[in-house]
Write a protein that holds these residues in place. Structure first.
Motif, PDB file in Angstrom:
ATOM      1  N   GLN B  56       0.853  -1.171   0.000  1.00  0.00           N
ATOM      2  CA  GLN B  56       0.000   0.000   0.000  1.00  0.00           C
ATOM      3  C   GLN B  56       0.900   1.236   0.000  1.00  0.00           C
ATOM      4  N   MET B  57       0.592   2.225  -0.850  1.00  0.00           N
ATOM      5  CA  MET B  57       1.391   3.463  -0.805  1.00  0.00           C
ATOM      6  C   MET B  57       0.492   4.644  -0.517  1.00  0.00           C
ATOM      7  N   ASP B  58       0.729   5.289   0.592  1.00  0.00           N
ATOM      8  CA  ASP B  58      -0.114   6.430   0.928  1.00  0.00           C
ATOM      9  C   ASP B  58       0.601   7.746   0.683  1.00  0.00           C
ATOM     10  N   PHE B  59       1.704   7.681  -0.084  1.00  0.00           N
ATOM     11  CA  PHE B  59       2.367   8.936  -0.438  1.00  0.00           C
ATOM     12  C   PHE B  59       2.976   8.824  -1.834  1.00  0.00           C
ATOM     13  N   ALA B  97      -3.116   2.658  -5.884  1.00  0.00           N
ATOM     14  CA  ALA B  97      -3.017   2.406  -4.447  1.00  0.00           C
ATOM     15  C   ALA B  97      -1.728   1.693  -4.062  1.00  0.00           C
ATOM     16  N   CYS B  98      -1.284   0.743  -4.939  1.00  0.00           N
ATOM     17  CA  CYS B  98      -0.160  -0.102  -4.557  1.00  0.00           C
ATOM     18  C   CYS B  98       1.080   0.174  -5.387  1.00  0.00           C
ATOM     19  N   CYS B 113       8.274  13.867   0.514  1.00  0.00           N
ATOM     20  CA  CYS B 113       7.048  13.078   0.341  1.00  0.00           C
ATOM     21  C   CYS B 113       5.807  13.959   0.443  1.00  0.00           C
ATOM     22  N   ARG B 115       1.608  13.463   1.050  1.00  0.00           N
ATOM     23  CA  ARG B 115       0.534  12.521   1.308  1.00  0.00           C
ATOM     24  C   ARG B 115      -0.300  12.394   0.045  1.00  0.00           C
ATOM     25  N   LYS B 116      -0.641  11.170  -0.295  1.00  0.00           N
ATOM     26  CA  LYS B 116      -1.183  10.922  -1.632  1.00  0.00           C
ATOM     27  C   LYS B 116      -2.526  11.614  -1.857  1.00  0.00           C
ATOM     28  N   LYS B 117      -3.440  11.416  -0.948  1.00  0.00           N
ATOM     29  CA  LYS B 117      -4.788  11.959  -1.105  1.00  0.00           C
ATOM     30  C   LYS B 117      -4.769  13.467  -1.379  1.00  0.00           C
ATOM     31  N   GLU B 120      -3.254  14.282  -4.766  1.00  0.00           N
ATOM     32  CA  GLU B 120      -4.166  14.007  -5.875  1.00  0.00           C
ATOM     33  C   GLU B 120      -5.209  15.108  -6.006  1.00  0.00           C
TER      34      GLU B 120
END
Lengths: 248, 248
Positions: B56-59, B97-98, B113, B115-117, B120
């Motif tokens: 899982q990648m959240d960034f 997501a991955c 880094c 944060r992904k959300k 986006e």
DNA sequence: ATGACGCCTTGACGCAGATCAAAGAGCCGT
DNA sequence: ACGGCTCTTTGATCTGCGTCAAGGCGTCAT
């Protein structure tokens, strides 16, 4: 010769066969109208080279129907295919004047072309276009990287199995083939083109296809028609290990 | 050990060493401020794996200093490097997501880094960000395709020469080395990592480097330090034929 | 200093795939 | 129905690189 091509209305993007998947997929009606101002269609026959590496390119384009290849050539003649262009795939790069690769039609093909300058200008003000192109480019990058694994590390047999797998997969997504039984695909490439794609010689391609047939992994009718009796078996041969089973 | 890292102000993007080349290159002050809200730095030591394929990648992140690699592994252990991440390169993919590949630090490394959300969400409303990311992705795609030619069609000797060429080129663009004389570069990779990059074994890498040294194409001091007495000669060995001369 | 460890080099040998060569199979135009 | 084309298959042989194996060199901890 002209049974298939251009059965869609070339003025109305609404009837376009790649409406859902092309660069324009996310565009609304207003944006589509603007695109229609700068688009034009071109057809090419199988075997024709649409663009030569190094050529000035004054357009970008989407493949509407047919198949084309992207290849690189070294001066001593060694060739490597670096992309397979299917309907909805995008050709050319906004912001670059010259083509980086040869583009060759392997079947009769119809392209939806946009004059480069206006397209670039439109991209500035149309996030939908840039976003979709980014998404498509990222997918292509993933595909290229998967291909790097194939080229660098797989055996000839695995390479052939992988190629058939990939063609079968996209055919499946296109016309949703029968689940249980044998999947059937047509290879859209000559042995030589396959060799250029896989980093092999055409003789090795031929031999490995024969070997897979001998081993009952694939069944061949004619020259290009392949049926896959057991998809899992083929995946195994490809070394892709896409099985979702818990091992041991 | 901590001589080099983090000599920039981690709050002010204006002092960032990759300000001109990262995803954020085109952002204005206002946009930069928004990015600063969602960014954070992380450091890793040489050898550490930052991300495992499938995680899982959240960034998403930019490489600020140091070098990392992107690799794919088959279940029987065969490995292929599919990307070399240098300062300003981008890791991760908005909308996924991955992680698709392992990311490993080959030197100590600092990442910026996001944060992904939030990243986006910000991309939606910030064309500068999407445009720059598109540009970077297209460059990576070109690099991947050049690498496909290398993996599929070049000999071991040409592969080694190409690798040294590429490292030398980017070093040149980084610190504008002396024109006439011998260019000098440090190989940032072990023999094994080079092998994974080039689709060879580490023994073959070692042998071909020795051969190029024997043939006076390169001069080696220590293990990793290479000087190139004649760049044109090396380019020739790489099969790249970037010479601009009129032949015959 | 001394051994252990990581990285690199070099040698001997074998094999997968390239190269060279010949011939079969489908398709076209005449 | 024929030769000429392109595409393909198959065989024989060669070779570049992989595999297996044995050390060499520099660094670190004891």
């Amino acid at each position: 010769m002209d049974l298939a091509p251009a059965r869609f209305n070339t003025h109305d993007c609404g009837t376009c066969p790649i409406r859902e998947r092309g660069v324009c997929a996310r565009c609304d009606d207003r944006e589509l109208e603007a695109l229609e101002q700068i688009k034009y269609y071109r057809s090419y026959e199988a075997g024709q080279t649409l663009v030569w590496s190094g050529d000035q390119m004054d357009f970008v384009a989407s493949v509407v129907t047919g198949i084309a290849t992207l290849t690189q050539t070294m001066e001593d003649g060694r060739r490597q295919m670096v992309g397979l262009l299917l309907p909805s795939d995008f050709v050319g790069r906004p912001g670059r004047a010259c083509a980086a690769y040869d583009v060759t039609a392997t079947t009769d093909i119809v392209m939806c072309c946009f004059r480069k300058k206006p397209f670039e200008e439109m991209m500035e003000g149309t996030p939908h276009l840039a976003q979709r192109l980014l998404e498509m480019t990222l997918d292509e990058l993933d595909a290229a990287r998967e291909w790097m694994l194939l080229l660098g590390r797989k055996t000839a047999r695995e390479k052939i199995a992988s190629l058939i797998t990939i063609i079968a997969k996209r055919d499946a997504s296109a016309h949703a083939a029968g689940r249980g039984g044998g999947v059937t695909v047509d290879l859209p490439l000559t042995r030589e083109a396959m060799a250029d794609y896989l980093g092999l010689t055409l003789e090795t391609v031929s031999r490995q296809i024969s070997a897979l047939r001998r081993d009952k992994v694939i069944v061949i009718e004619g020259k290009r028609h392949v049926t896959i009796p057991d998809m899992d078996r083929l995946l195994e041969e490809a070394g892709d290990d896409a099985d979702g089973g818990i091992p041991a």
